[in-house]
Design a protein around this motif. Structure first.
Motif, mmCIF file in Angstrom:
data_model
loop_
_atom_site.group_PDB
_atom_site.id
_atom_site.type_symbol
_atom_site.label_atom_id
_atom_site.label_comp_id
_atom_site.label_asym_id
_atom_site.label_seq_id
_atom_site.Cartn_x
_atom_site.Cartn_y
_atom_site.Cartn_z
ATOM 1 N N LEU A 1 0.781 -1.266 0.062
ATOM 2 C CA LEU A 1 0.070 0.020 0.000
ATOM 3 C C LEU A 1 0.506 1.198 0.051
ATOM 4 O O LEU A 1 0.527 2.039 -0.585
ATOM 5 C CB LEU A 1 -0.724 -0.079 1.130
ATOM 6 C CG LEU A 1 -2.058 -0.869 1.098
ATOM 7 C CD1 LEU A 1 -3.003 -1.041 2.426
ATOM 8 C CD2 LEU A 1 -2.971 -0.737 -0.275
ATOM 9 N N PRO A 2 1.794 1.426 0.981
ATOM 10 C CA PRO A 2 2.659 2.576 0.925
ATOM 11 C C PRO A 2 3.273 2.995 -0.634
ATOM 12 O O PRO A 2 3.197 4.124 -0.812
ATOM 13 C CB PRO A 2 3.512 2.717 2.079
ATOM 14 C CG PRO A 2 3.057 1.743 2.727
ATOM 15 C CD PRO A 2 2.173 0.470 2.027
ATOM 16 N N PRO A 3 3.950 2.067 -1.134
ATOM 17 C CA PRO A 3 4.636 2.229 -2.344
ATOM 18 C C PRO A 3 3.548 2.800 -3.363
ATOM 19 O O PRO A 3 3.728 3.731 -4.293
ATOM 20 C CB PRO A 3 5.384 0.959 -2.699
ATOM 21 C CG PRO A 3 5.680 0.235 -1.372
ATOM 22 C CD PRO A 3 4.329 0.540 -0.641
ATOM 23 N N THR A 4 2.450 2.253 -3.418
ATOM 24 C CA THR A 4 1.391 2.359 -4.547
ATOM 25 C C THR A 4 0.781 3.723 -4.272
ATOM 26 O O THR A 4 0.788 4.652 -5.070
ATOM 27 C CB THR A 4 0.303 1.342 -4.559
ATOM 28 O OG1 THR A 4 0.811 0.224 -4.468
ATOM 29 C CG2 THR A 4 -0.650 1.531 -5.353
ATOM 30 N N PHE A 5 0.747 4.035 -2.778
ATOM 31 C CA PHE A 5 -0.206 5.372 -2.683
ATOM 32 C C PHE A 5 0.829 6.496 -2.668
ATOM 33 O O PHE A 5 0.437 7.686 -2.655
ATOM 34 C CB PHE A 5 -1.040 5.302 -1.359
ATOM 35 C CG PHE A 5 -2.193 4.763 -1.648
ATOM 36 C CD1 PHE A 5 -3.346 5.229 -2.260
ATOM 37 C CD2 PHE A 5 -2.362 3.385 -0.956
ATOM 38 C CE1 PHE A 5 -4.464 4.409 -2.526
ATOM 39 C CE2 PHE A 5 -3.641 2.764 -1.139
ATOM 40 C CZ PHE A 5 -4.777 3.198 -1.986
ATOM 41 N N LYS A 6 2.229 6.135 -2.565
ATOM 42 C CA LYS A 6 2.988 7.203 -2.630
ATOM 43 C C LYS A 6 2.980 8.250 -4.141
ATOM 44 O O LYS A 6 3.392 8.986 -4.291
ATOM 45 C CB LYS A 6 4.655 6.891 -2.410
ATOM 46 C CG LYS A 6 5.359 6.189 -3.562
ATOM 47 C CD LYS A 6 6.760 6.003 -3.107
ATOM 48 C CE LYS A 6 7.412 4.875 -4.128
ATOM 49 N NZ LYS A 6 8.313 4.566 -4.089
ATOM 50 N N THR A 7 2.554 7.133 -5.168
ATOM 51 C CA THR A 7 2.561 7.829 -6.422
ATOM 52 C C THR A 7 1.346 8.999 -6.451
ATOM 53 O O THR A 7 1.437 9.721 -7.527
ATOM 54 C CB THR A 7 2.326 6.503 -7.623
ATOM 55 O OG1 THR A 7 0.789 5.998 -7.152
ATOM 56 C CG2 THR A 7 3.247 5.622 -7.466
ATOM 57 N N ALA A 8 0.613 8.910 -5.440
ATOM 58 C CA ALA A 8 -0.596 10.020 -5.492
ATOM 59 C C ALA A 8 0.462 11.384 -5.438
ATOM 60 O O ALA A 8 0.037 12.341 -6.109
ATOM 61 C CB ALA A 8 -1.485 9.977 -4.518
ATOM 62 N N VAL A 9 1.292 11.270 -4.733
ATOM 63 C CA VAL A 9 2.170 12.491 -4.398
ATOM 64 C C VAL A 9 2.888 12.771 -5.963
ATOM 65 O O VAL A 9 3.180 13.813 -6.264
ATOM 66 C CB VAL A 9 3.517 12.175 -3.403
ATOM 67 C CG1 VAL A 9 4.266 13.474 -3.178
ATOM 68 C CG2 VAL A 9 2.751 12.140 -2.087
ATOM 69 N N ASP B 1 10.527 10.965 -4.560
ATOM 70 C CA ASP B 1 10.676 9.276 -4.430
ATOM 71 C C ASP B 1 11.724 8.802 -3.486
ATOM 72 O O ASP B 1 11.361 8.273 -2.437
ATOM 73 C CB ASP B 1 11.138 8.777 -5.787
ATOM 74 C CG ASP B 1 10.997 7.075 -5.485
ATOM 75 O OD1 ASP B 1 10.012 6.704 -4.994
ATOM 76 O OD2 ASP B 1 11.761 6.485 -6.177
ATOM 77 N N VAL B 2 13.000 9.804 -3.364
ATOM 78 C CA VAL B 2 13.838 9.421 -2.349
ATOM 79 C C VAL B 2 13.223 9.805 -1.026
ATOM 80 O O VAL B 2 13.365 9.269 -0.025
ATOM 81 C CB VAL B 2 15.067 10.369 -2.717
ATOM 82 C CG1 VAL B 2 16.103 10.408 -1.599
ATOM 83 C CG2 VAL B 2 15.636 9.988 -4.061
ATOM 84 N N VAL B 3 12.476 11.068 -0.690
ATOM 85 C CA VAL B 3 12.106 11.434 0.424
ATOM 86 C C VAL B 3 11.142 10.283 0.929
ATOM 87 O O VAL B 3 10.996 10.015 2.031
ATOM 88 C CB VAL B 3 11.596 12.793 0.317
ATOM 89 C CG1 VAL B 3 10.892 13.318 1.676
ATOM 90 C CG2 VAL B 3 12.598 13.916 -0.101
ATOM 91 N N LEU B 4 10.153 9.906 -0.196
ATOM 92 C CA LEU B 4 9.017 9.166 0.262
ATOM 93 C C LEU B 4 9.504 7.825 0.654
ATOM 94 O O LEU B 4 8.909 7.229 1.698
ATOM 95 C CB LEU B 4 8.150 8.979 -0.984
ATOM 96 C CG LEU B 4 7.187 10.408 -1.109
ATOM 97 C CD1 LEU B 4 6.519 10.226 -2.549
ATOM 98 C CD2 LEU B 4 6.284 10.698 0.059
ATOM 99 N N VAL B 5 10.377 7.307 0.091
ATOM 100 C CA VAL B 5 10.885 6.123 0.367
ATOM 101 C C VAL B 5 11.566 6.193 1.650
ATOM 102 O O VAL B 5 11.425 5.252 2.745
ATOM 103 C CB VAL B 5 12.108 5.512 -0.645
ATOM 104 C CG1 VAL B 5 12.866 4.317 0.053
ATOM 105 C CG2 VAL B 5 11.513 5.352 -1.655
ATOM 106 N N LYS B 6 12.160 7.227 2.311
ATOM 107 C CA LYS B 6 12.838 7.348 3.496
ATOM 108 C C LYS B 6 11.543 7.466 4.575
ATOM 109 O O LYS B 6 11.906 6.710 5.428
ATOM 110 C CB LYS B 6 13.607 8.892 3.652
ATOM 111 C CG LYS B 6 14.906 8.589 2.979
ATOM 112 C CD LYS B 6 15.879 8.102 4.187
ATOM 113 C CE LYS B 6 17.254 8.127 3.940
ATOM 114 N NZ LYS B 6 18.109 7.293 4.762
ATOM 115 N N LEU B 7 10.582 7.960 4.235
ATOM 116 C CA LEU B 7 9.382 8.201 5.257
ATOM 117 C C LEU B 7 8.674 6.769 5.211
ATOM 118 O O LEU B 7 8.108 6.421 6.336
ATOM 119 C CB LEU B 7 8.393 9.130 4.563
ATOM 120 C CG LEU B 7 8.900 10.547 4.698
ATOM 121 C CD1 LEU B 7 7.948 11.633 3.964
ATOM 122 C CD2 LEU B 7 9.244 11.094 6.124
#
Lengths: 193, 261
Positions: free
Chosen positions: A131-139, A181-187
């Motif tokens: 879920l988190p990797p999929t929904f990060k694409t909304a950003v 993506d770098v920031v979101l992967v960290k989060l």
């Protein structure tokens, strides 16, 4: 490609059985979302940038404003919202395609059913992997929509301006998608360990 | 010339008494180092048409864009029905813009919409309670007024420049404005189409009794449709009056402009 490369490396280290899991994890964690983000940056970002820029240089956006309609609400908000909503759905489609292609590549070297491949691939996965990797694409969608609309609506200078808006939409949105993506992967690693 | 001070507290009452509907006072506008408008003052009353003439690049179109709020002046004021538009919130400016119709130089029709949808656009956004059938009738009536009732389903790219201007005019009239701003309505048209547009503007002006400003460099067109003419040069109004006053003028620029028109 990932399947072929990973197969070679994993075989060298005697971990060939981990290949389905390696493909599944890399596709749903990173490859699917980032490739979707970059493809949408190129296709949709350029499209929005060029369309709005063309409307700007032909005074269509001024005409909307002169008709007492807010062009930002009418043209930008709707496109940004569409990008935010569609990116996760497109990512799901990209994930499915990536997994099927991974299985086909595996099947060509060593026959294994899709069912077995999926079972082996998802055996150690849970919703936090998905879920988190999929929904990060909304950003990513927000970034692509914002940048493309901004570049399009501030265009000046005729056909050359339209070209510049399309190019800068793609370049800037791709760049910011990678940075985000770098920031979101960290989060994600921080909040969904 | 009317001044801002002449506008009474109640705009409607004031306009009945002859106060200007559009009042521009000491307007300045620069783009970088280029001073486009350098202290323009104009006033237009209800039922009156003012033609703004001048050479290319003298800021005629910029003046219209300032009046409708598409550009912000460096200094000076624009008042519509006595209300200064500077500093208004977008919603308040929107309320004023609903009373204004604007015909762009190149018509600026929405190229992804049909002729019918273009004219219906203001109605769709501002007459939400109007029944669909009534909107459709209104669009047909507007297109009939400009002689374009047969082009309902056509795309803007499928019609000529003159036809696009007619459709643009129909769209500008959709909300029954009491102010009409026309930017080069006859530019780029052949003499017959230009004369047709002039006749159309004159007819609409007589029927709807609006306050209009027509920006043009076509003196013949200006003579046909305007009550008064204002000639601009280097960002200033050189002369304002009827055609006879321009003809009698001793100002060198006015003589030269009339000679070459």
């Amino acid at each position: 490609m990932l399947s072929l490369e990973a197969r070679y490396s994993l075989t060298r280290f005697g971990a060939k059985s981990l290949l389905p899991a390696a493909i599944v994890f890399s596709v749903i964690h990173e490859t699917g979302p980032i490739i979707t983000g970059l493809v949408v940056s190129g296709r949709v970002g350029a499209g929005i940038g060029a369309e709005l820029a063309s409307m700007k240089v032909t005074e269509q956006i001024d005409a909307i404003e002169a008709s007492a309609v807010n062009p930002y609400r009418l043209l930008a908000a709707t496109r940004i919202l569409a990008c935010i909503l569609m990116l996760p759905l497109l990512t799901l489609a990209a994930d499915c395609c990536g997994l099927v292609m991974g299985w086909i590549t595996q099947f060509m070297v060593e026959p294994v059913s899709l069912h077995q491949f999926i079972n082996a691939g998802f055996s150690g996965a849970d919703f936090n992997d998905f879920l988190p990797p999929t929904f990060k694409t909304a950003v990513f969608g927000l970034i692509i929509g914002l940048i493309a609309c901004f570049q399009g609506m501030r265009t000046q200078g005729g056909a050359a301006g339209v070209g510049r808006a399309a190019t800068s939409s793609v370049v800037l949105s791709s760049l910011f998608v990678i940075l985000a993506d770098v920031v979101l992967v960290k989060l994600i690693i921080l909040f969904f360990p | 010339m009317d001044t801002i001070e002449q506008i009474a507290t109640d705009p409607a009452e004031a306009e009945q008494g002859g106060a200007p509907v559009i009042a521009v006072e000491d307007l300045h506008k620069s783009f970088g180092s280029q001073h486009v408008l350098d202290g323009i003052s104009l006033a237009v009353k209800r039922g009156e048409t003012l033609a703004v003439l001048g050479r290319s690049g003298t800021g005629k179109s910029v003046l219209l864009r300032l009046i409708i709020g598409l550009e912000t002046p460096d200094s000076g004021s624009v008042r519509i029905h006595g209300q200064a538009i500077a500093g208004l919130a977008l919603d308040q400016l929107g309320e004023i813009r609903k009373k204004m119709g604007f015909l762009f130089q190149h018509a600026a029709l929405y190229d992804s919409l049909t002729v019918e949808q273009n004219v219906a656009f203001p109605l769709q956004h501002h007459k939400k309670n109007m029944p669909k059938s009534e909107k459709a009738d209104r669009v047909r009536q507007l297109l009939a007024e400009v002689g374009m009732e047969d082009a309902l389903a056509k795309m803007p790219s499928d019609i000529s420049g003159g036809m696009q201007k007619r459709v643009g005019l129909a769209r500008a009239l959709a909300l029954e404005p009491d102010i009409l701003l026309l930017d080069e309505p006859t530019a780029g048209l052949d003499p017959i189409s230009a004369a047709e547009i002039d006749d159309l503007v004159l007819k609409l002006q007589q029927e709807h009794h609006m306050a209009s400003i027509v920006v043009t460099h076509d003196l013949h067109s200006a003579k046909t449709i305007a009550n008064r003419l204002a000639l601009l040069n280097r960002g200033k109004v050189v002369i304002e009056g009827d055609f006879e006053e321009l003809q009698k003028s001793d100002i060198e620029f006015v003589k030269e402009f009339l000679k070459h028109s």
